[in-house]
Design a protein around this motif. Structure first.
Motif, PDB file in Angstrom:
ATOM      1  N   ALA A  57      46.353  45.404  58.920  1.00 58.03           N
ATOM      2  CA  ALA A  57      45.766  46.527  59.653  1.00 58.03           C
ATOM      3  C   ALA A  57      45.362  47.694  58.769  1.00 58.03           C
ATOM      4  O   ALA A  57      45.157  48.792  59.249  1.00 58.03           O
ATOM      5  CB  ALA A  57      46.681  47.002  60.780  1.00 58.03           C
ATOM      6  N   GLY A  58      45.225  47.487  57.480  1.00 55.63           N
ATOM      7  CA  GLY A  58      44.643  48.516  56.620  1.00 55.63           C
ATOM      8  C   GLY A  58      43.136  48.518  56.814  1.00 55.63           C
ATOM      9  O   GLY A  58      42.531  47.490  57.095  1.00 55.63           O
ATOM     10  N   ALA A  59      42.524  49.674  56.688  1.00 58.95           N
ATOM     11  CA  ALA A  59      41.071  49.784  56.859  1.00 58.95           C
ATOM     12  C   ALA A  59      40.452  50.295  55.568  1.00 58.95           C
ATOM     13  O   ALA A  59      41.030  51.143  54.885  1.00 58.95           O
ATOM     14  CB  ALA A  59      40.748  50.721  58.008  1.00 58.95           C
ATOM     15  N   TYR A  60      39.280  49.782  55.239  1.00 57.12           N
ATOM     16  CA  TYR A  60      38.551  50.170  54.029  1.00 57.12           C
ATOM     17  C   TYR A  60      37.107  50.472  54.384  1.00 57.12           C
ATOM     18  O   TYR A  60      36.538  49.841  55.275  1.00 57.12           O
ATOM     19  CB  TYR A  60      38.531  49.027  53.011  1.00 57.12           C
ATOM     20  N   ARG A  61      36.521  51.400  53.640  1.00 59.69           N
ATOM     21  CA  ARG A  61      35.079  51.634  53.711  1.00 59.69           C
ATOM     22  C   ARG A  61      34.547  51.592  52.288  1.00 59.69           C
ATOM     23  O   ARG A  61      35.021  52.311  51.412  1.00 59.69           O
ATOM     24  CB  ARG A  61      34.774  52.977  54.350  1.00 59.69           C
ATOM     25  N   LEU A  62      33.577  50.697  52.047  1.00 59.36           N
ATOM     26  CA  LEU A  62      33.013  50.492  50.716  1.00 59.36           C
ATOM     27  C   LEU A  62      31.539  50.884  50.676  1.00 59.36           C
ATOM     28  O   LEU A  62      30.826  50.726  51.662  1.00 59.36           O
ATOM     29  CB  LEU A  62      33.112  49.011  50.310  1.00 59.36           C
ATOM     30  N   ASN A  63      31.096  51.336  49.510  1.00 58.65           N
ATOM     31  CA  ASN A  63      29.679  51.553  49.253  1.00 58.65           C
ATOM     32  C   ASN A  63      29.036  50.171  49.127  1.00 58.65           C
ATOM     33  O   ASN A  63      29.491  49.346  48.335  1.00 58.65           O
ATOM     34  CB  ASN A  63      29.507  52.369  47.971  1.00 58.65           C
ATOM     35  N   LEU A  64      27.987  49.906  49.887  1.00 57.43           N
ATOM     36  CA  LEU A  64      27.365  48.578  49.867  1.00 57.43           C
ATOM     37  C   LEU A  64      26.643  48.265  48.559  1.00 57.43           C
ATOM     38  O   LEU A  64      26.540  47.111  48.177  1.00 57.43           O
ATOM     39  CB  LEU A  64      26.371  48.439  51.021  1.00 57.43           C
ATOM     40  N   SER A  65      26.142  49.267  47.885  1.00 52.65           N
ATOM     41  CA  SER A  65      25.402  49.025  46.640  1.00 52.65           C
ATOM     42  C   SER A  65      26.318  48.695  45.473  1.00 52.65           C
ATOM     43  O   SER A  65      25.955  47.899  44.612  1.00 52.65           O
ATOM     44  CB  SER A  65      24.566  50.252  46.267  1.00 52.65           C
ATOM     45  N   THR A  66      27.498  49.307  45.451  1.00 48.67           N
ATOM     46  CA  THR A  66      28.375  49.180  44.288  1.00 48.67           C
ATOM     47  C   THR A  66      29.712  48.514  44.563  1.00 48.67           C
ATOM     48  O   THR A  66      30.391  48.084  43.640  1.00 48.67           O
ATOM     49  CB  THR A  66      28.674  50.568  43.697  1.00 48.67           C
ATOM     50  N   GLY A  67      30.144  48.466  45.828  1.00 49.89           N
ATOM     51  CA  GLY A  67      31.465  47.955  46.165  1.00 49.89           C
ATOM     52  C   GLY A  67      32.565  48.966  45.929  1.00 49.89           C
ATOM     53  O   GLY A  67      33.745  48.667  46.095  1.00 49.89           O
ATOM     54  N   THR A  68      32.201  50.181  45.564  1.00 45.37           N
ATOM     55  CA  THR A  68      33.196  51.226  45.314  1.00 45.37           C
ATOM     56  C   THR A  68      33.850  51.648  46.624  1.00 45.37           C
ATOM     57  O   THR A  68      33.148  51.936  47.608  1.00 45.37           O
ATOM     58  CB  THR A  68      32.515  52.459  44.673  1.00 45.37           C
ATOM     59  N   PRO A  69      35.186  51.704  46.662  1.00 44.60           N
ATOM     60  CA  PRO A  69      35.840  52.159  47.887  1.00 44.60           C
ATOM     61  C   PRO A  69      35.610  53.654  48.105  1.00 44.60           C
ATOM     62  O   PRO A  69      35.754  54.453  47.176  1.00 44.60           O
ATOM     63  CB  PRO A  69      37.320  51.849  47.650  1.00 44.60           C
ATOM     64  N   LEU A  70      35.234  54.017  49.313  1.00 44.29           N
ATOM     65  CA  LEU A  70      35.051  55.414  49.684  1.00 44.29           C
ATOM     66  C   LEU A  70      36.331  55.973  50.284  1.00 44.29           C
ATOM     67  O   LEU A  70      36.657  57.131  50.091  1.00 44.29           O
ATOM     68  CB  LEU A  70      33.893  55.557  50.661  1.00 44.29           C
ATOM     69  N   TRP A  71      37.039  55.139  51.050  1.00 51.16           N
ATOM     70  CA  TRP A  71      38.357  55.500  51.559  1.00 51.16           C
ATOM     71  C   TRP A  71      39.082  54.257  52.043  1.00 51.16           C
ATOM     72  O   TRP A  71      38.487  53.218  52.253  1.00 51.16           O
ATOM     73  CB  TRP A  71      38.296  56.564  52.652  1.00 51.16           C
ATOM     74  N   LYS A  72      40.385  54.419  52.189  1.00 50.41           N
ATOM     75  CA  LYS A  72      41.200  53.390  52.824  1.00 50.41           C
ATOM     76  C   LYS A  72      42.253  54.094  53.657  1.00 50.41           C
ATOM     77  O   LYS A  72      42.609  55.243  53.391  1.00 50.41           O
ATOM     78  CB  LYS A  72      41.827  52.432  51.815  1.00 50.41           C
ATOM     79  N   ALA A  73      42.737  53.414  54.679  1.00 53.12           N
ATOM     80  CA  ALA A  73      43.733  53.994  55.570  1.00 53.12           C
ATOM     81  C   ALA A  73      44.731  52.933  55.988  1.00 53.12           C
ATOM     82  O   ALA A  73      44.378  51.762  56.130  1.00 53.12           O
ATOM     83  CB  ALA A  73      43.053  54.566  56.809  1.00 53.12           C
ATOM     84  N   GLY A  74      45.991  53.358  56.180  1.00 51.98           N
ATOM     85  CA  GLY A  74      47.064  52.515  56.708  1.00 51.98           C
ATOM     86  C   GLY A  74      47.380  51.341  55.829  1.00 51.98           C
ATOM     87  O   GLY A  74      46.830  51.210  54.751  1.00 51.98           O
ATOM     88  N   PRO A  75      48.246  50.521  56.286  1.00 55.26           N
ATOM     89  CA  PRO A  75      49.057  50.640  57.486  1.00 55.26           C
ATOM     90  C   PRO A  75      50.272  51.532  57.244  1.00 55.26           C
ATOM     91  O   PRO A  75      50.611  51.831  56.101  1.00 55.26           O
ATOM     92  CB  PRO A  75      49.482  49.202  57.758  1.00 55.26           C
ATOM     93  N   ARG A  76      50.934  51.907  58.307  1.00 57.07           N
ATOM     94  CA  ARG A  76      52.099  52.789  58.170  1.00 57.07           C
ATOM     95  C   ARG A  76      53.312  52.050  57.638  1.00 57.07           C
ATOM     96  O   ARG A  76      54.145  52.640  56.982  1.00 57.07           O
ATOM     97  CB  ARG A  76      52.429  53.439  59.501  1.00 57.07           C
ATOM     98  N   ALA A  77      53.447  50.796  57.949  1.00 56.80           N
ATOM     99  CA  ALA A  77      54.563  49.980  57.449  1.00 56.80           C
ATOM    100  C   ALA A  77      53.984  48.744  56.785  1.00 56.80           C
ATOM    101  O   ALA A  77      53.931  47.680  57.384  1.00 56.80           O
ATOM    102  CB  ALA A  77      55.500  49.608  58.587  1.00 56.80           C
ATOM    103  N   PRO A  78      53.489  48.856  55.543  1.00 57.41           N
ATOM    104  CA  PRO A  78      52.737  47.758  54.935  1.00 57.41           C
ATOM    105  C   PRO A  78      53.489  46.443  54.827  1.00 57.41           C
ATOM    106  O   PRO A  78      52.894  45.386  54.884  1.00 57.41           O
ATOM    107  CB  PRO A  78      52.353  48.291  53.560  1.00 57.41           C
ATOM    108  N   ASP A  79      54.808  46.482  54.677  1.00 58.46           N
ATOM    109  CA  ASP A  79      55.558  45.244  54.535  1.00 58.46           C
ATOM    110  C   ASP A  79      55.913  44.607  55.868  1.00 58.46           C
ATOM    111  O   ASP A  79      56.444  43.515  55.903  1.00 58.46           O
ATOM    112  CB  ASP A  79      56.844  45.488  53.737  1.00 58.46           C
TER     113      ASP A  79
END
Length: 91
Positions: A57-79
């Motif tokens: 349930a982690g979320a990512y937003r990437l630049n389509l031209s470069t694949g560079t991550p713009l941000w990521k969020a969560g999860p609150r309990a990754p394990d």
């Protein structure tokens, strides 16, 4: 006294997100999220980015031209997180 649940076993990070050239199939870029993806269903909000969710349930937003991550969020309990849902994008 109750023991906390065991954390979920985290699979080895073998998943990746790639962009391919639509004309010749050549690799444009690749991105390795912190954990793998499941039921990969990216959203393309028509602003040169892509949004997707990982299996925990982690979320990512990437630049389509470069694949560079713009941000990521969560999860609150990754394990201790897992989902087979997908992201939603709205106004």
């Amino acid at each position: 006294d109750v023991d906390p649940p065991e954390p979920l076993a985290v699979p080895q990070k073998r998943n990746r997100v790639v962009a391919l050239n639509g004309s010749d199939g050549n690799l444009l870029w690749e991105f390795f999220p912190d954990v793998g993806v499941w039921n990969f269903l990216p959203h393309f909000p028509d602003d040169g980015t892509a949004l997707f969710q990982t299996w925990n349930a982690g979320a990512y937003r990437l630049n389509l031209s470069t694949g560079t991550p713009l941000w990521k969020a969560g999860p609150r309990a990754p394990d201790m997180s897992w989902t087979d849902g997908g992201p939603a994008l709205g106004p």
